[in-house]
Enzyme design. Structure first.
Site, PDB file in Angstrom:
ATOM      1  CG  ASP A 135      -1.619   0.911   0.929  1.00 43.34           C
ATOM      2  OD1 ASP A 135      -1.994   2.191  -0.114  1.00 43.34           O
ATOM      3  OD2 ASP A 135      -2.586   0.908   1.630  1.00 43.34           O
TER       4      ASP A 135
ATOM      5  CD1 TRP B  47       7.651   6.725  -2.061  1.00 35.14           C
ATOM      6  CD2 TRP B  47       7.201   6.865  -4.343  1.00 35.14           C
ATOM      7  NE1 TRP B  47       8.838   6.674  -2.025  1.00 35.14           N
ATOM      8  CE2 TRP B  47       8.320   6.806  -4.728  1.00 35.14           C
ATOM      9  CE3 TRP B  47       6.607   7.330  -5.538  1.00 35.14           C
ATOM     10  CZ2 TRP B  47       9.154   7.210  -5.307  1.00 35.14           C
ATOM     11  CZ3 TRP B  47       7.584   7.533  -6.759  1.00 35.14           C
ATOM     12  CH2 TRP B  47       9.347   7.523  -6.151  1.00 35.14           C
TER      13      TRP B  47
ATOM     14  CG  ASN C 223      -6.516  -2.227  -5.866  1.00 35.58           C
ATOM     15  OD1 ASN C 223      -5.705  -3.025  -5.763  1.00 35.58           O
ATOM     16  ND2 ASN C 223      -7.481  -1.435  -5.125  1.00 35.58           N
TER      17      ASN C 223
ATOM     18  NE  ARG D 264      -7.020   2.107  -5.972  1.00 35.71           N
ATOM     19  CZ  ARG D 264      -5.914   1.978  -5.356  1.00 35.71           C
ATOM     20  NH1 ARG D 264      -4.867   2.808  -6.901  1.00 35.71           N
ATOM     21  NH2 ARG D 264      -6.019   1.870  -4.211  1.00 35.71           N
TER      22      ARG D 264
ATOM     23  NE  ARG E 130      -7.821   0.922   6.821  1.00 35.54           N
ATOM     24  CZ  ARG E 130      -7.798   1.195   5.069  1.00 35.54           C
ATOM     25  NH1 ARG E 130      -8.371   0.354   4.350  1.00 35.54           N
ATOM     26  NH2 ARG E 130      -6.938   1.910   4.818  1.00 35.54           N
TER      27      ARG E 130
ATOM     28  CB  SER F 173      -7.778  -4.181   3.320  1.00 34.42           C
ATOM     29  OG  SER F 173      -7.885  -3.156   3.408  1.00 34.42           O
TER      30      SER F 173
ATOM     31  CD  GLU G 210       2.846 -13.461  15.645  1.00 35.08           C
ATOM     32  OE1 GLU G 210       3.366 -12.114  15.610  1.00 35.08           O
ATOM     33  OE2 GLU G 210       2.492 -14.089  16.538  1.00 35.08           O
TER      34      GLU G 210
HETATM   35  C1  FPP Z   1      -1.973   0.202  -3.674  1.00 31.09           C
HETATM   36  O1  FPP Z   1      -1.479   1.863  -3.470  1.00 31.09           O
HETATM   37  C2  FPP Z   1      -0.825  -0.025  -4.970  1.00 31.09           C
HETATM   38  C3  FPP Z   1      -2.062  -1.170  -4.818  1.00 31.09           C
HETATM   39  C4  FPP Z   1      -3.180  -0.586  -6.018  1.00 31.09           C
HETATM   40  C5  FPP Z   1      -1.604  -2.324  -5.623  1.00 31.09           C
HETATM   41  C6  FPP Z   1      -0.477  -2.265  -5.447  1.00 31.09           C
HETATM   42  C7  FPP Z   1       0.656  -2.584  -6.995  1.00 31.09           C
HETATM   43  C8  FPP Z   1       1.842  -2.523  -8.105  1.00 31.09           C
HETATM   44  C9  FPP Z   1       2.866  -2.447  -6.408  1.00 31.09           C
HETATM   45  C10 FPP Z   1       2.252  -1.971  -8.829  1.00 31.09           C
HETATM   46  C11 FPP Z   1       1.604  -3.979  -9.895  1.00 31.09           C
HETATM   47  C12 FPP Z   1       2.215  -5.214  -9.466  1.00 31.09           C
HETATM   48  C13 FPP Z   1       2.745  -6.016  -9.640  1.00 31.09           C
HETATM   49  C14 FPP Z   1       3.086  -7.422  -8.995  1.00 31.09           C
HETATM   50  C15 FPP Z   1       3.532  -5.940 -11.831  1.00 31.09           C
HETATM   51  P1  FPP Z   1      -2.093   2.932  -3.709  1.00 31.09           P
HETATM   52  O2  FPP Z   1      -2.342   3.538  -4.832  1.00 31.09           O
HETATM   53  O3  FPP Z   1      -3.929   1.970  -2.757  1.00 31.09           O
HETATM   54  O4  FPP Z   1      -1.790   3.913  -2.470  1.00 31.09           O
HETATM   55  P2  FPP Z   1      -2.311   4.901  -1.476  1.00 31.09           P
HETATM   56  O5  FPP Z   1      -3.890   4.467  -0.909  1.00 31.09           O
HETATM   57  O6  FPP Z   1      -0.973   6.489  -0.928  1.00 31.09           O
HETATM   58  O7  FPP Z   1      -3.263   5.845  -2.739  1.00 31.09           O
END
Ligand code: FPP
Length: 227
Positions: free
Chosen positions: A2, A7, A50, A53, A176, A178, A189
């Site tokens: 997350d 970032w 997701n 989004r 969380r 989720s 753990e």
């Molecule tokens: C959460 O960050 C991350 C995701 C929605 C999924 C993670 C995806 C990747 C690392 C890239 C794809 C993965 C692979 C294995 C190729 P967020 O967007 O929820 O961050 P935020 O909570 O700060 O908005």
């Protein structure tokens, strides 16, 4: 994994830049995990929620996933890592499904190290799918002859054959779960890090594992000898 979006926001970059850095970190963590001899690594890469989004972000995540699979295939083959997926893969774009099938097939003979990608995954959906599979598989059985237990039922989950996680790590300061592996993490753990995923590099990953090892040690030291 997350915190990609936050970032990027902190650096004034578009969210997708955060996801790109997130993928780069995935590559580093997969490598580190292999070096540390971790046999099962599960990454929550795309949750069933997701899809809500913006379309551009979902499309960008699917593109990243596709290119990740193209690039990682060589690494997985070289390091003899078997790829698995959990989640409703059949609802992903066909091009992603095809890449996944290809890499899964080509790595299917490896049994030492396993990378599990949770894609379009949600634990509640997983339970519903498992119930449907169980009902379909046993519809001709006499229900009075079979008492259902957890061991039997767990064979119908997406994670059939994969051991329960010992440690679940969540980054970015959210405390969380989720909808992640709710049944399988009943005795796991948890480790929560305030660091956003793109910065949660191999050193922090190893620190999290050491923290877990110390908990294990304390647990063993404090446990009464079994009679
Ligand atoms: C959460 O960050 C991350 C995701 C929605 C999924 C993670 C995806 C990747 C690392 C890239 C794809 C993965 C692979 C294995 C190729 P967020 O967007 O929820 O961050 P935020 O909570 O700060 O908005």
């Amino acid at each position: 994994m997350d915190g990609n979006g936050r970032w990027a926001n902190r650096l004034g970059l578009p969210r997708n830049e955060g996801h790109k850095m997130g993928v780069q970190n995935v590559e580093k963590i997969v490598e580190k995990s292999g070096q540390l001899g971790i046999r099962y690594l599960t990454l929550y890469a795309f949750s069933a929620e997701n899809w809500k989004r913006p379309k551009e972000e979902v499309d960008a995540l699917m593109d990243l996933l596709e290119s990740f699979l193209l690039q990682q295939k060589k690494q997985l083959l070289k390091n003899k890592i078997r790829l698995h997926t959990i989640g409703r893969i059949q609802e992903l774009p066909k091009r992603v499904q095809d890449r996944l099938s290809e890499v899964k097939e080509e790595t299917a003979s490896f049994c030492q190290s396993h990378l599990i990608l949770a894609l379009n995954y949600g634990a509640r959906n997983e339970v519903i799918d498992a119930v449907e599979r169980y009902v379909a598989a046993t519809k001709n059985n006499d229900p009075t002859e079979h008492k259902l237990d957890w061991n039997t039922f767990s064979n119908y989950l997406d994670t059939a054959g994969i051991p329960d996680p010992e440690l679940v790590i969540r980054t970015s300061g959210e405390h969380r779960v989720s909808n992640f592996l709710l049944m399988q993490s009943a005795y796991s753990e948890y480790f929560f890090s305030p660091v956003c995923w793109p910065d949660f590099g191999p050193e922090l990953f190893e620190e999290a594992l050491n923290n877990y090892r110390n908990r294990e040690r304390r647990f063993r030291e404090n446990r009464r000898p079994s009679s």
